[in-house]
Design a protein around this motif. Structure first.
Motif, short mmCIF file in Angstrom:
data_model
loop_
_atom_site.label_atom_id
_atom_site.label_comp_id
_atom_site.label_asym_id
_atom_site.label_seq_id
_atom_site.Cartn_x
_atom_site.Cartn_y
_atom_site.Cartn_z
N VAL A 25 72.23 25.65 42.69
CA VAL A 25 71.50 26.91 42.64
C VAL A 25 72.47 28.01 42.24
CG1 VAL A 25 70.19 28.60 43.96
CG2 VAL A 25 69.91 26.14 44.41
N ASP A 26 72.29 28.52 41.04
CA ASP A 26 73.16 29.59 40.57
C ASP A 26 72.70 30.91 41.15
OD1 ASP A 26 75.45 29.84 38.65
OD2 ASP A 26 74.16 31.43 37.85
N GLY B 150 55.70 36.91 44.93
CA GLY B 150 55.16 35.78 45.67
C GLY B 150 55.62 34.42 45.17
N VAL B 151 56.37 34.37 44.08
CA VAL B 151 56.92 33.07 43.64
C VAL B 151 58.44 33.13 43.74
CG1 VAL B 151 54.98 32.60 42.11
CG2 VAL B 151 57.02 33.71 41.19
N ILE B 152 59.04 31.93 43.70
CA ILE B 152 60.49 31.85 43.84
C ILE B 152 61.09 31.39 42.52
CG2 ILE B 152 62.37 30.63 45.01
CD1 ILE B 152 60.48 30.61 47.47
N PHE B 153 62.10 32.12 42.08
CA PHE B 153 62.82 31.76 40.85
C PHE B 153 64.18 31.20 41.24
CE2 PHE B 153 59.87 35.07 39.67
CZ PHE B 153 59.38 34.66 38.44
N LEU B 154 64.45 30.00 40.78
CA LEU B 154 65.77 29.41 41.00
C LEU B 154 66.44 29.23 39.64
CD1 LEU B 154 64.85 26.52 43.48
CD2 LEU B 154 65.68 28.82 44.04
N ASP B 155 67.66 29.75 39.48
CA ASP B 155 68.46 29.38 38.31
C ASP B 155 69.23 28.13 38.69
OD1 ASP B 155 67.53 31.46 36.85
OD2 ASP B 155 69.34 32.68 36.97
N LEU B 156 68.90 27.02 38.03
CA LEU B 156 69.54 25.75 38.36
C LEU B 156 70.61 25.46 37.31
CD1 LEU B 156 69.19 23.64 40.64
CD2 LEU B 156 67.87 22.27 39.01
N ARG B 157 71.80 25.09 37.78
CA ARG B 157 72.95 24.98 36.89
C ARG B 157 73.54 23.58 36.91
NH1 ARG B 157 76.58 27.79 39.79
NH2 ARG B 157 77.47 25.81 40.43
N ASP B 158 73.85 23.03 35.74
CA ASP B 158 74.68 21.83 35.67
C ASP B 158 75.68 22.05 34.55
OD1 ASP B 158 73.37 21.30 33.27
OD2 ASP B 158 71.97 19.88 34.19
N VAL C 76 63.86 27.76 37.15
CA VAL C 76 62.81 26.94 37.75
C VAL C 76 61.97 27.86 38.64
CG1 VAL C 76 62.30 24.91 39.16
CG2 VAL C 76 64.39 24.98 37.80
N VAL C 77 60.64 27.72 38.54
CA VAL C 77 59.74 28.59 39.28
C VAL C 77 58.95 27.75 40.29
CG1 VAL C 77 57.91 30.29 39.08
CG2 VAL C 77 59.46 29.89 37.15
N PHE C 78 58.91 28.19 41.53
CA PHE C 78 58.07 27.50 42.53
C PHE C 78 56.96 28.42 43.02
CE2 PHE C 78 61.33 24.30 42.63
CZ PHE C 78 60.61 23.14 42.90
#
Lengths: 592, 592
Positions: free
Chosen positions: B24-25, B32-40, B47-49
């Motif tokens: 998780v960057d 009301g939604v969650i934004f995750l910047d996913l890093r590799d 990514v939106v949940f």
């Protein structure tokens, strides 16, 4: 300077004018002309000088073994009578036109084709001569092809070649470290790495995902025949791959390696559990080219009075097993005595045997000092279970499980070699489901691999019965040699702490030894695992070399010295002073 | 575990269901939604949940920076308003369906995007975090691509990768060795190699013909900014190739490397003699991106009375030279003072200058404290020779040749950097025709390269005037940095002995230090030569990194320590005893 390598010339080059550079392998004169066998890394070609080349002929007349020449001449077919099918270049020769002596050579310390007559110490002292031998050239050329094939595979699979430090901190592999005194930090020392284990785990924590390195590793141990103070590992680590995926990718690597370099298809590599390998072969690296197997007889031997067998059969920690050797009835008493002392090294206190002369004749047809101790029915049942046939010999082991497995496991290989029962070819095998721990003999546990290996069970199960727990470790075995091994690592802090607790490593010791790894596990360590292959052993197997020293350009002797450079050597008092150390001198009473 | 790398997703993947693994960057909730910047390692994807994923949404709500996740979801286009052209994945996002927390993370010791705020020591202590930064990932990934490209080139050209020992004998490179006490040979030590120089020459004597190794080398020196105790060399040696052929093959290697990795064509690399480089640029590794040049004024200054210039101009070992900086008249007195102290480091006792305000006005249009010492005609001639123009500043050096070259050579680079006079791009250069020796200041000679470098002349010419002799050495310079260098080596015993005589190395010392090489020259040594490139410097240049520590995964600090593993460290009394050494303890009066 050259147009071709000597060893590459073929009939297709006939009538070409070529320029060659190389060493004089042999010089002969015959019928007024001079024949020079000229050698380079590709092989040998015959060069002929006629007197009509004048000063070139005169020079050819002067050259001796190991002179370095540059020769220009024309490739021609040999006459039918002189074609040499044993040589790759044997259909042609070069008619020399010009010869330049690039360097002369004193009489070599040994003739290259008589190297076996001189001791290995002479070969190692003049290693640059020994390496000129065709066999040594081939081995190191193949070694280079092997590393190249491995790298090409791993590069293509997205692995990153990342270098890890050589001057580092002692790692907990368990062998003795080589130490390097620090000049800038008086009284402190670096250790040379026994493996890049901790660094490669940190690289996974760093997100590099797929790492490899062909890495030099160091162990200051007393050397056995197949060990060197410095050796080379194909070191691999991955994140987000499970055990099956890691085994699949490395299996493909090894198969591609054998395909590329030897044109051998290893086929799908079978899997065997550690328990089965120990049970059937007495070894966790069984040589499957040998058809012989250990057969357990504990239940049968619980029925006999013969204490030597009955004791271990009744003991939960004991084992009675037999090894049937087809055709072994011809083994002499003297040979059996030799095998008996051979297994004694592993702690076996004897080696019982039965020769099967005539199975149909019942006990009468068997020959053995132990028959009298066993009821006929037990013997008959045993013969059936073993599938005995006339001409066999059966060896027995009866002791603690460990002793029986080691003794019969080793005997199995030795007898097979002696009796010609080792099949040709390649027999690879994955060994899996290793135990996490073994007893350390003092009521505690030691790890079968290393303390970072993940168990296949939960923390609770692990703590409940450490002796039962299996690990996610895997070894790749080929022809009875461990090519490499690895495991899924622990990425969970609480599991790591549980394992350290079971190993009796307290927090302070853990922090002292690898606190940085424990820290790293706190900050988002991904699931990861990998393995390491012993490059030197792979090269030994693939080249058929008998000694690890034959696949290393400049190896050390068994006392960990280099006789060529005379390393290790004395250093100056100034150097010692700069490093803040002194030599320990023996006092008058011999106590340091 | 994953189907794609995060950073690889593009519009082409829209509507695909993907599984990603990474860190998780950043985590934000918005509307009301969650934004995750996913890093590799490939990059970052958003990514939106949505709350309707229930427990997955709840988990997404719980995650924090650097948690390790496995996410499954569907790739979809971002709305036009939210497209982020600064991100490679900025046209899409992943609508998360499932979220698994593979590992949690404590609050990191520093935020990855705020690394500049923490000291380098913190970054090095938590190197596994620092390495997660995009910049560091890119550098090490490029390093891996560079070694891979080099190996592929050399493999294809028939070079053999042969490993040479790390535990070896002190070699005569001249820097301080790292030493390793031998346990089995009490009181003796191995040295870690400063380079594989002697071994690679022996491999040529052995007939391997073309050798390379990406080799770790060690020097125990006080560290400058661009040095490390262990560094990596692309080490190359060939037999039967002359200087031109070796330069041609390695030039192709470097050009292919830049082409493959950076898509840059370096073009044909020009050659320049050492003498010309020193004369025009005051350096044997001139940065040709800078158009400024040194101009010699010795003949002119022999006509002036000004002692500061006249003395060196009259001295055969002296030099008077000028460096014209276009547009430099705006440089302030304070900056000139700074440059004056900058050149004093190289031994210059001052820094004379002239500002050109109005050339047409003659001496009146010039501004300088030294004008009064020079006749107008000399000044006019000088201005013409320098091609002076209004707005220039001219700096002067007048001293021993060495001082002038070093001072003006360094000033040239510094002023160019300060004044924005360094052109973009790549300026490679071969420097050739180095002197064999330089004076050691005590009436003797030291080798400019090493004692195995072949001269370009005969034994007789060499002995007659060592100071005039040129060597068959060559350096490859890029943008003012020496990428690598090498030479044709001496393969002739009598030449080797002559060079050692000139260097004042007697037979006994020579035998003691490298007798095995001298022996090897007797038994048919081929003509050979090679070179070595500094891999770390190549990676620095190609990645644009400012520090060598930024292109090494686990570097040492400037005191030669690793703050992460805390190496070097204390060792036990038992270990010292086994190695037959003691620590040197200070006595009461502070004398060891």
């Amino acid at each position: 300077m050259r147009s071709h390598y000597c060893g590459d010339l073929r009939s297709a080059n006939i009538d070409e004018t070529v320029t060659l550079c190389g060493w004089v392998d042999r010089r002969r004169d015959h019928g007024g002309v001079i024949f020079l066998d000229l050698r380079d890394r590709a092989g040998i070609v015959q060069v002929v000088f006629d007197p009509d080349t004048e000063e070139h002929f005169e020079r050819a007349d002067k050259v001796r073994s190991e002179y370095v020449l540059k020769v220009t001449g024309r490739v021609r077919a040999r006459s039918e009578a002189t074609v040499n099918p044993a040589m790759a270049t044997g259909e042609i020769e070069v008619l020399g036109k010009q010869l330049e002596i690039l360097n002369s050579a004193e009489t070599p310390p040994f003739q290259l084709d008589e190297y076996t007559a001189v001791g290995e110490d002479v070969r190692l002292k003049y290693r640059y001569m020994d390496l000129r031998r065709h066999e040594m050239q081939e081995r190191l050329i193949m070694r280079s092809r092997i590393t190249s094939a491995v790298r090409n595979f791993l590069d293509a699979e997205g692995f990153l070649d990342i270098e890890t430090p050589v001057l580092t901190r002692a790692t907990p592999e368990g062998a003795r470290d080589y130490l390097v005194p620090s000049r800038t930090h008086p009284g402190q020392f670096f250790a040379l790495p026994q493996s890049p284990q901790l660094f490669k785990q940190l690289l996974m924590v760093s997100g590099f995902d797929r790492y490899y390195q062909i890495a030099r590793c160091f162990r200051d141990e007393d050397l056995r025949a197949d060990r060197q103070p410095e050796f080379t590992q194909i070191d691999i680590e991955t994140a987000f791959l499970d055990q099956d995926a890691i085994m699949e990718i490395t299996e493909r690597m090894v198969r591609q390696l054998f395909g590329t370099v030897l044109d051998v298809d290893l086929g799908d590599i079978p899997h065997m559990t550690y328990a089965e390998a120990m049970d059937r072969f007495g070894s966790d690296r069984p040589d499957l080219r040998i058809a012989l197997e250990l057969v357990s007889l504990d239940d049968l031997m619980q029925q006999v009075d013969f204490k030597v067998f009955r004791g271990p059969a009744d003991d939960l920690a004991g084992r009675v097993a037999a090894l049937r050797v087809p055709g072994g009835a011809t083994i002499s008493r003297k040979e059996i005595d030799n095998y008996t002392s051979y297994v004694s090294v592993f702690g076996a206190r004897g080696l019982a045997w039965i020769k099967v002369n005539d199975l149909a004749a019942g006990v009468e047809g068997l020959q053995s000092p132990i028959l009298k101790f066993m009821p006929e029915a037990v013997v008959a049942e045993m013969m059936q279970r073993l599938g005995a046939a006339d001409g066999d010999i059966i060896f027995f082991g009866a002791d603690k499980v460990k002793v029986v497995n080691e003794a019969l496991g080793a005997l199995r290989v030795k007898v097979a070699e002696d009796q010609g029962l080792v099949a040709d070819g390649w027999a690879p095998l994955w060994v899996v489901d290793f135990p996490m721990f073994e007893e350390d003999g003092e009521g505690g546990w030691t790890p079968l691999h290393h303390p970072f290996t993940a168990p296949a069970c939960s923390v609770e199960a692990l703590e409940a019965s450490p002796g039962e727990a299996l690990s996610k470790a895997y070894d790749l075995v080929l022809n009875g040699t461990e090519l490499g091994g690895g495991s899924i690592r622990i990425h969970d802090q609480s599991m790591q702490q549980a394992v350290l607790r079971i190993l009796g490593i307290d927090d302070e010791e853990a922090r002292e030894k690898f606190g940085f790894l424990l820290d790293a596990l706190k900050y988002g360590a991904p699931p990861h695992g990998g393995l390491a292959f012993g490059l030197d052993r792979i090269v030994m197997l693939m080249t058929g070399a008998q000694s690890i020293r034959d696949v290393i350009a400049f190896p050390k002797t068994q006392t960990a010295a280099c006789v060529m450079t005379e390393a290790p050597s004395d250093v100056s008092a100034r150097q010692l002073r700069e490093l803040n150390i002194r030599l320990r001198e023996k006092s008058a009473d011999g106590i340091a």
